[in-house]
Write a protein that holds these residues in place. Structure first.
Motif, PDB file in Angstrom:
ATOM      1  N   LEU A 300      37.823  38.725  30.694  1.00  0.00           N
ATOM      2  CA  LEU A 300      38.007  38.640  32.140  1.00  0.00           C
ATOM      3  C   LEU A 300      39.180  39.505  32.590  1.00  0.00           C
ATOM      4  CD1 LEU A 300      37.136  37.396  34.820  1.00  0.00           C
ATOM      5  CD2 LEU A 300      38.662  35.464  34.340  1.00  0.00           C
ATOM      6  N   SER A 304      38.657  42.672  35.029  1.00  0.00           N
ATOM      7  CA  SER A 304      39.352  42.670  36.321  1.00  0.00           C
ATOM      8  C   SER A 304      40.074  43.984  36.561  1.00  0.00           C
ATOM      9  CB  SER A 304      40.350  41.512  36.376  1.00  0.00           C
ATOM     10  OG  SER A 304      39.710  40.281  36.167  1.00  0.00           O
ATOM     11  N   GLU A 358      40.916  32.529  38.154  1.00  0.00           N
ATOM     12  CA  GLU A 358      41.486  33.257  39.290  1.00  0.00           C
ATOM     13  C   GLU A 358      42.906  33.724  38.978  1.00  0.00           C
ATOM     14  OE1 GLU A 358      40.173  31.362  43.291  1.00  0.00           O
ATOM     15  OE2 GLU A 358      40.015  29.775  41.768  1.00  0.00           O
ATOM     16  N   ILE A 361      42.537  36.895  36.804  1.00  0.00           N
ATOM     17  CA  ILE A 361      42.097  38.058  37.592  1.00  0.00           C
ATOM     18  C   ILE A 361      43.259  38.649  38.375  1.00  0.00           C
ATOM     19  CG2 ILE A 361      40.673  38.775  39.557  1.00  0.00           C
ATOM     20  CD1 ILE A 361      38.547  36.782  38.577  1.00  0.00           C
TER      21      ILE A 361
END
Length: 470
Positions: A300, A304, A358, A361
């Protein structure tokens, strides 16, 4: 969908038996490598083949992009008008590439009437493709070179890849170009020591996949070598930018005084350009082929950064992620390294977002673009970045230095409104005193000022975070 592979190939007309009349036997390795490229292209089953040619129409301040629905070509200029090939163009794809160039104020145009036929540098690769692919079933888009800069040629390549992604096309790029024309005294331009030197440099870059270095070759060397393919190869470099690929130099020969190199660059599990591909990678799938399993947290972080650098947009949180990314909140630090050195590190001591996903990211993007110690990451760096993510446990107060261990615990120092953090197990941080001193320095707390101490443990995620290219 997107770019599946790119290939560098030469274009000697004599490699076609009707023209070579037996001379082609002297470049048997080149022929075998060409046949291998054609087989690979057929296996990819592309929707569109893009061919960059130094003998297509050449404009000083823009690029030729084919704009005719159908095109034909022959080897009439080499005494064989009956050797003919017909193709059809993907006009929507060609327009998508032109539209991207327009955003950079780079003009494009079709062919003038005197150049309506397919040029021989396009014809030769099509000759080999036609032996393995029904050309009526795949679109071919011809593009030319220009007098514009190296970076503009690389941007054209990037535009080809982005157009394929935007339109959902399976695309293959063929960069047609010979190397030096000054390899032997009896060659077309005689001999110059720059000829073999240029060919050694280019084939070495091909073999190691260091395509961005093509634009940094010495200009005098390139001119003295009388090359014709460099700008085609720079377009290829731009098309592959940000994608992980496997480089392979398939052959190199130069018996006629001209360097002929065949090289393959097979795209592996490159930076995801769509949210669906990101989701597949983050969930640990073996996306797009032979990729090693990766930690979803690391995947991730990488996705990102690559999504932001490639599109300028923040990656939305992909759906259906593992529970560890969606079902918990935690502070996290994302660290980027390049060639062994730190390239960016940003994080949060405590969670400030709704989920760890989140958090990762936002901090990954910040590490790549907002770390004040570094300039923002550029597309040409993506293959060279390695990633690690430290997920922080809850801080706990510390009464004495004896409760710290720089290998096991990170430390947080606080003095009034000043607060600094140092992660555990960092190279060069051997003692508790070193750890506290550095944390104070980062917080702007003087060495003699007392500070409240807290320690925390981290889970460091690194699996699958290694750089794709050294």
């Amino acid at each position: 969908m997107g770019l599946l592979a790119a290939y560098a190939v030469p274009h000697p007309p004599l490699i076609v038996p009707a023209v070579g009349a037996g001379q082609e036997a002297r470049i048997a390795d080149t022929i075998a490598a060409y046949e291998e490229v054609a087989r690979r292209v057929a296996e990819h089953a592309p929707d569109v083949v893009v061919i960059a040619s130094p003998h297509a129409p050449l404009y000083r301040d823009g690029f030729f992009i084919a704009d005719a629905p159908t095109e034909e070509g022959s080897l009439a200029a080499f005494g064989h008008p009956d050797e003919r090939i017909a193709i059809h163009t993907d006009l929507a794809f060609a327009q998508a590439v032109a539209d991207r160039l327009k955003r950079r104020s780079i003009p494009t145009a079709g062919a003038p009437s005197r150049h309506e036929e397919i040029d021989h540098a396009t014809y030769v690769p099509l000759h080999f493709l036609s032996r393995h692919i029904d050309l009526s079933s795949v679109a071919v888009v011809r593009i030319g070179l220009s007098a514009l800069s190296d970076s503009d040629h690389e941007f054209l390549g990037l535009s080809i890849t982005r157009a394929a992604e935007d339109l959902g096309r399976r695309a293959v790029l063929i960069a047609s170009g010979d190397l030096s024309h000054k390899l032997t005294e009896d060659g077309p331009y005689g001999f110059d020591a720059a000829g073999p030197a240029f060919d050694r440099a280019v084939t070495d870059l091909f073999a190691h996949g260091q395509l961005r270095a093509l634009s940094r070759l010495d200009a005098e060397l390139c001119a003295s070598a009388a090359e014709c393919g460099l700008r085609s190869f720079e377009i290829m470099a731009g098309a592959l930018e940000g994608l992980p690929f496997t480089p392979e130099l398939l052959s190199y020969e130069g018996p006629f005084g001209v360097g002929y190199a065949v090289a393959a660059f097979e795209v592996e599990c490159g930076p995801a350009s769509t949210e669906e591909e990101v989701e597949a990678e983050v969930r640990g799938a073996h996306a797009r082929g032979a990729c090693s399993p990766v930690d979803p947290i690391v995947a991730l972080a990488r996705a990102s950064v690559e999504f932001m650098v490639s599109t300028g947009k923040m990656l939305p949180l992909p759906p259906d992620l593992p529970d560890e990314l969606t079902g918990r909140r935690a502070g996290a630090f994302v660290s980027l390294h390049e060639h062994g050195g730190l390239r960016g590190c940003i994080g949060t001591i405590a969670p400030v977002r709704e989920s760890l996903g989140e958090e990762v990211i936002a901090n990954a993007v910040a590490a790549a673009t907002d770390d004040p110690r570094f300039t923002p990451v550029t597309p040409d760096e993506l293959n060279h970045l390695s990633y690690s993510v430290d997920v922080l446990g809850d801080p706990e107060p510390v009464d004495s230095l004896e409760q710290l261990d720089p290998r096991r615990y990170g430390v947080i120092v606080t003095h009034g409104f000043k607060r600094g953090l140092l992660l555990p197990d960092l190279e060069g941080v051997e003692t508790v005193m070193d750890q506290v001193a550095i944390a104070k320095m980062k917080a702007g707390i003087s060495p003699n000022e007392k500070a409240q101490l807290e320690r925390f443990e981290v889970t460091r995620h690194t699996q699958g975070g290694q750089a794709r290219l050294a």
